[in-house]
Design an enzyme around this catalytic site. Sequence first.
Site, PDB file in Angstrom:
ATOM      1  N   GLU A  61      11.359  58.482  32.208  1.00  0.00           N
ATOM      2  CA  GLU A  61      11.134  58.789  33.585  1.00  0.00           C
ATOM      3  C   GLU A  61      11.186  57.736  34.110  1.00  0.00           C
ATOM      4  O   GLU A  61      10.320  56.575  34.121  1.00  0.00           O
ATOM      5  CB  GLU A  61       9.840  59.683  33.469  1.00  0.00           C
ATOM      6  CG  GLU A  61       9.971  60.059  34.922  1.00  0.00           C
ATOM      7  CD  GLU A  61       8.898  61.441  34.948  1.00  0.00           C
ATOM      8  OE1 GLU A  61       9.461  62.500  34.899  1.00  0.00           O
ATOM      9  OE2 GLU A  61       7.739  61.394  35.099  1.00  0.00           O
ATOM     10  N   LYS A  63       9.405  56.648  37.259  1.00  0.00           N
ATOM     11  CA  LYS A  63       8.310  57.228  38.223  1.00  0.00           C
ATOM     12  C   LYS A  63       7.419  55.955  38.940  1.00  0.00           C
ATOM     13  O   LYS A  63       6.619  55.228  37.857  1.00  0.00           O
ATOM     14  CB  LYS A  63       7.471  58.099  37.323  1.00  0.00           C
ATOM     15  CG  LYS A  63       5.970  58.515  37.674  1.00  0.00           C
ATOM     16  CD  LYS A  63       5.380  59.325  36.709  1.00  0.00           C
ATOM     17  CE  LYS A  63       3.973  59.680  37.037  1.00  0.00           C
ATOM     18  NZ  LYS A  63       3.343  60.341  35.934  1.00  0.00           N
ATOM     19  N   LYS A 123      13.653  65.524  39.081  1.00  0.00           N
ATOM     20  CA  LYS A 123      12.134  65.941  38.790  1.00  0.00           C
ATOM     21  C   LYS A 123      11.219  66.050  40.155  1.00  0.00           C
ATOM     22  O   LYS A 123      11.292  65.211  41.018  1.00  0.00           O
ATOM     23  CB  LYS A 123      11.418  64.647  38.036  1.00  0.00           C
ATOM     24  CG  LYS A 123       9.953  65.158  37.912  1.00  0.00           C
ATOM     25  CD  LYS A 123       9.525  65.724  36.495  1.00  0.00           C
ATOM     26  CE  LYS A 123       8.333  65.847  35.977  1.00  0.00           C
ATOM     27  NZ  LYS A 123       7.810  64.838  35.657  1.00  0.00           N
ATOM     28  N   GLU A 172       9.057  74.450  33.177  1.00  0.00           N
ATOM     29  CA  GLU A 172       7.695  73.758  32.805  1.00  0.00           C
ATOM     30  C   GLU A 172       6.670  74.990  32.720  1.00  0.00           C
ATOM     31  O   GLU A 172       6.210  75.428  33.585  1.00  0.00           O
ATOM     32  CB  GLU A 172       7.528  72.549  33.730  1.00  0.00           C
ATOM     33  CG  GLU A 172       5.978  72.081  33.302  1.00  0.00           C
ATOM     34  CD  GLU A 172       5.966  70.721  34.406  1.00  0.00           C
ATOM     35  OE1 GLU A 172       6.806  69.734  34.215  1.00  0.00           O
ATOM     36  OE2 GLU A 172       4.912  70.920  35.119  1.00  0.00           O
ATOM     37  N   ASN A 192       3.794  71.175  29.643  1.00  0.00           N
ATOM     38  CA  ASN A 192       3.304  70.040  30.242  1.00  0.00           C
ATOM     39  C   ASN A 192       1.803  69.784  29.683  1.00  0.00           C
ATOM     40  O   ASN A 192       1.174  70.684  29.738  1.00  0.00           O
ATOM     41  CB  ASN A 192       3.176  70.284  31.761  1.00  0.00           C
ATOM     42  CG  ASN A 192       2.789  68.825  32.629  1.00  0.00           C
ATOM     43  OD1 ASN A 192       2.425  67.786  31.831  1.00  0.00           O
ATOM     44  ND2 ASN A 192       3.240  68.821  33.729  1.00  0.00           N
ATOM     45  N   GLU A 222       5.961  67.230  27.605  1.00  0.00           N
ATOM     46  CA  GLU A 222       6.030  66.396  28.763  1.00  0.00           C
ATOM     47  C   GLU A 222       4.649  65.772  28.782  1.00  0.00           C
ATOM     48  O   GLU A 222       3.548  66.586  28.616  1.00  0.00           O
ATOM     49  CB  GLU A 222       6.433  67.091  29.940  1.00  0.00           C
ATOM     50  CG  GLU A 222       7.601  68.030  29.999  1.00  0.00           C
ATOM     51  CD  GLU A 222       7.754  68.968  31.325  1.00  0.00           C
ATOM     52  OE1 GLU A 222       7.161  68.582  32.224  1.00  0.00           O
ATOM     53  OE2 GLU A 222       8.468  69.921  31.034  1.00  0.00           O
ATOM     54  N   SER A 223       4.456  64.518  29.291  1.00  0.00           N
ATOM     55  CA  SER A 223       3.309  63.835  29.795  1.00  0.00           C
ATOM     56  C   SER A 223       2.353  63.528  28.705  1.00  0.00           C
ATOM     57  O   SER A 223       2.127  64.110  27.718  1.00  0.00           O
ATOM     58  CB  SER A 223       2.516  64.502  30.777  1.00  0.00           C
ATOM     59  OG  SER A 223       3.420  64.986  31.833  1.00  0.00           O
TER      60      SER A 223
END
Length: 267
Positions: A61, A63, A123, A172, A192, A222-223
């Site tokens: 990603e 970001k 995103k 998500e 997530n 994710e994350s």
Amino acid sequence: MAKDILQEIVAHKRIEVAQQKEQVSPATLYQQVEKLMAGGTQPHRSMRQALAASSSGIIAEFKRKSPSKGWIKAEGRPDVIPTSYAQNGAAALSILTDEHYFGGCADFLRTARSMVNTPILRKDFIIDEYQLFQAKEMGADAVLLIAADLSLPICRSLAHTAHQLELETLLEIHSEAELEYVGDDIDMVGVNNRNLGTFHTDVQNSFRLASLLPQDYLLVSESGISNPQTVRELREAGFRGFLIGETFMRTDDPGQALAEFISLLNS
């Protein structure tokens, strides 16, 4: 920061989309996209297939900022980092296009698209079909739909429109209650690990939901993923995609950090 930052972000997004529609009318944008699709100049890149075929499954990603932590890499360049990710083994790219909260913009995705053949996920907080047409115009291959900020009928309608535009969908979810959002026109299901209301992150959330997720969808965690061992364990739990941004973006050379991560993952 407000306890439920998601409500704040969505309220701001509604204003932002209304302003964008004033700058470029929906009719104009939709016509541009129709011409684009009729011209057949955009190759189809499947994010789902890329993740399924990848030995790492990493969605790297781009970001630069987060609402909870502020600037991560204010100087991060969209003509450098996404290309480096692609060259260093990313199965797919995720590019933030939200400016106010994440320091992104549409041009970041356009820039990356012109330089890589890797599938790109737009995103953002998508609440209106107008944003799907924007994603197509930018050159995205897939879009994120967040169950927490959409009603079930709107989510299904957006997913259907995305497919009409030949965009794949990553749904998500964060909790068991949102499993009902999984359905037609969803290509990938992401868990997530970050609560979008409080921004508390716990990778155990993916393990908690793993057994409840439909195994005929490609699953993405994710994350909060910061070490290769976690990816190995998530893979054993059924996940094939792993969205990682901050772990790489906080380093001097995100692409090199990705390469080292994949090397450790495969060793």
